[in-house]
Design a protein around this motif. Structure first.
Motif, PDB file in Angstrom:
ATOM      1  N   GLN A  28       0.830  -1.203   0.000  1.00 39.81           N
ATOM      2  CA  GLN A  28       0.000   0.000   0.000  1.00 39.81           C
ATOM      3  C   GLN A  28       0.870   1.260   0.000  1.00 39.81           C
ATOM      4  OE1 GLN A  28      -2.866  -0.042  -1.014  1.00 39.81           O
ATOM      5  NE2 GLN A  28      -4.389  -0.834   0.406  1.00 39.81           N
ATOM      6  N   TYR A  30       3.936   1.397  -1.226  1.00 37.31           N
ATOM      7  CA  TYR A  30       4.512   1.403  -2.581  1.00 37.31           C
ATOM      8  C   TYR A  30       3.503   1.976  -3.572  1.00 37.31           C
ATOM      9  CZ  TYR A  30       6.443  -0.674  -6.899  1.00 37.31           C
ATOM     10  OH  TYR A  30       6.935  -0.897  -8.178  1.00 37.31           O
ATOM     11  N   TYR A  31       2.254   1.557  -3.463  1.00 39.39           N
ATOM     12  CA  TYR A  31       1.194   2.046  -4.343  1.00 39.39           C
ATOM     13  C   TYR A  31       1.051   3.568  -4.228  1.00 39.39           C
ATOM     14  CZ  TYR A  31      -3.481   2.981  -6.152  1.00 39.39           C
ATOM     15  OH  TYR A  31      -4.540   3.509  -6.841  1.00 39.39           O
ATOM     16  N   ARG A  35       1.622   6.420  -7.128  1.00 32.92           N
ATOM     17  CA  ARG A  35       0.633   7.439  -7.503  1.00 32.92           C
ATOM     18  C   ARG A  35       1.273   8.822  -7.435  1.00 32.92           C
ATOM     19  NH1 ARG A  35      -4.731   5.755  -8.796  1.00 32.92           N
ATOM     20  NH2 ARG A  35      -4.658   7.886  -9.560  1.00 32.92           N
ATOM     21  N   TYR A  57       1.409   1.264 -10.956  1.00 34.91           N
ATOM     22  CA  TYR A  57       0.435   1.390  -9.867  1.00 34.91           C
ATOM     23  C   TYR A  57      -0.838   0.623 -10.159  1.00 34.91           C
ATOM     24  CZ  TYR A  57      -2.332   5.398 -11.808  1.00 34.91           C
ATOM     25  OH  TYR A  57      -3.136   6.225 -12.553  1.00 34.91           O
ATOM     26  N   THR A  58      -1.185   0.452 -11.424  1.00 35.60           N
ATOM     27  CA  THR A  58      -2.352  -0.374 -11.768  1.00 35.60           C
ATOM     28  C   THR A  58      -2.086  -1.824 -11.395  1.00 35.60           C
ATOM     29  OG1 THR A  58      -2.991   1.149 -13.534  1.00 35.60           O
ATOM     30  CG2 THR A  58      -3.866  -1.105 -13.654  1.00 35.60           C
ATOM     31  N   THR A  60       0.101  -2.860  -9.169  1.00 36.42           N
ATOM     32  CA  THR A  60       0.223  -2.916  -7.709  1.00 36.42           C
ATOM     33  C   THR A  60      -1.142  -2.946  -7.042  1.00 36.42           C
ATOM     34  OG1 THR A  60       2.371  -1.832  -7.786  1.00 36.42           O
ATOM     35  CG2 THR A  60       1.184  -1.729  -5.687  1.00 36.42           C
ATOM     36  N   ASN A  61      -2.074  -2.184  -7.557  1.00 37.30           N
ATOM     37  CA  ASN A  61      -3.432  -2.184  -7.020  1.00 37.30           C
ATOM     38  C   ASN A  61      -4.046  -3.580  -7.102  1.00 37.30           C
ATOM     39  OD1 ASN A  61      -5.721  -0.816  -5.904  1.00 37.30           O
ATOM     40  ND2 ASN A  61      -6.662  -0.904  -7.919  1.00 37.30           N
TER      41      ASN A  61
END
Length: 159
Positions: A28, A30-31, A35, A57-58, A60-61
């Protein structure tokens, strides 16, 4: 020896869920870093990096969701507050990063921390005969090692 509903030792499953919660907190952070650098990157590399950071980030989500669902599968409760994330993450907060090299270095440093945690979970999941968690960690590790290699190449650094 008590087995849970997926046939794993109950105590080992809860221990794995705890490790996965630590990983979740780090993912989270890292995400959020991804962003931030996606939004704030500046310079001649803007277009390429802006797009690459969005890709990261996509992905990672999606991984965050997979980790949380695995925690639930093992009988745990996934962290779900910023307080939990900040209190259980070792990844540095990347605030107001606008430079390309600093942003890419933040990714490399973050992935290094994630890889350390994932390898620890990989060993524990192997010992617990938890193929589901083991396969997830193996897939994450393989993908992230390649990303580190690519980011280090971009930085003109050796692995």
């Amino acid at each position: 020896m008590e087995l849970n509903s997926i046939g794993l030792k109950a105590k080992e499953s809860i221990d794995l869920a705890k490790g996965l919660n630590e990983l979740l907190a780090n993912f989270q952070q890292y995400y959020m870093n991804l962003r931030g650098i996606h939004w704030n990157i500046k310079g001649k590399q803007f277009f390429d990096l802006h797009q690459k950071f969005e890709e990261l980030y996509t992905d990672t989500n999606q991984k965050v969701d997979e980790i949380a669902e695995r925690i639930l599968t093992l009988g745990g409760v996934p962290y779900h507050t910023f307080e939990d994330y900040l209190g259980n993450s070792q990844i540095s907060v990347g605030k107001n990063i606008t430079g390309d090299e600093e942003a890419v270095q933040l990714i490399v440093d973050s992935l290094k921390q994630l890889l350390i945690l994932e390898r620890r979970i990989l060993v524990a999941s192997d010992e617990a005969n938890d193929e589901g968690t083991n396969a997830m960690m193996s897939d994450f590790i393989t993908e992230q090692e390649k990303t580190v290699w690519m980011m280090k190449a971009w930085l003109s650094e050796e692995i």
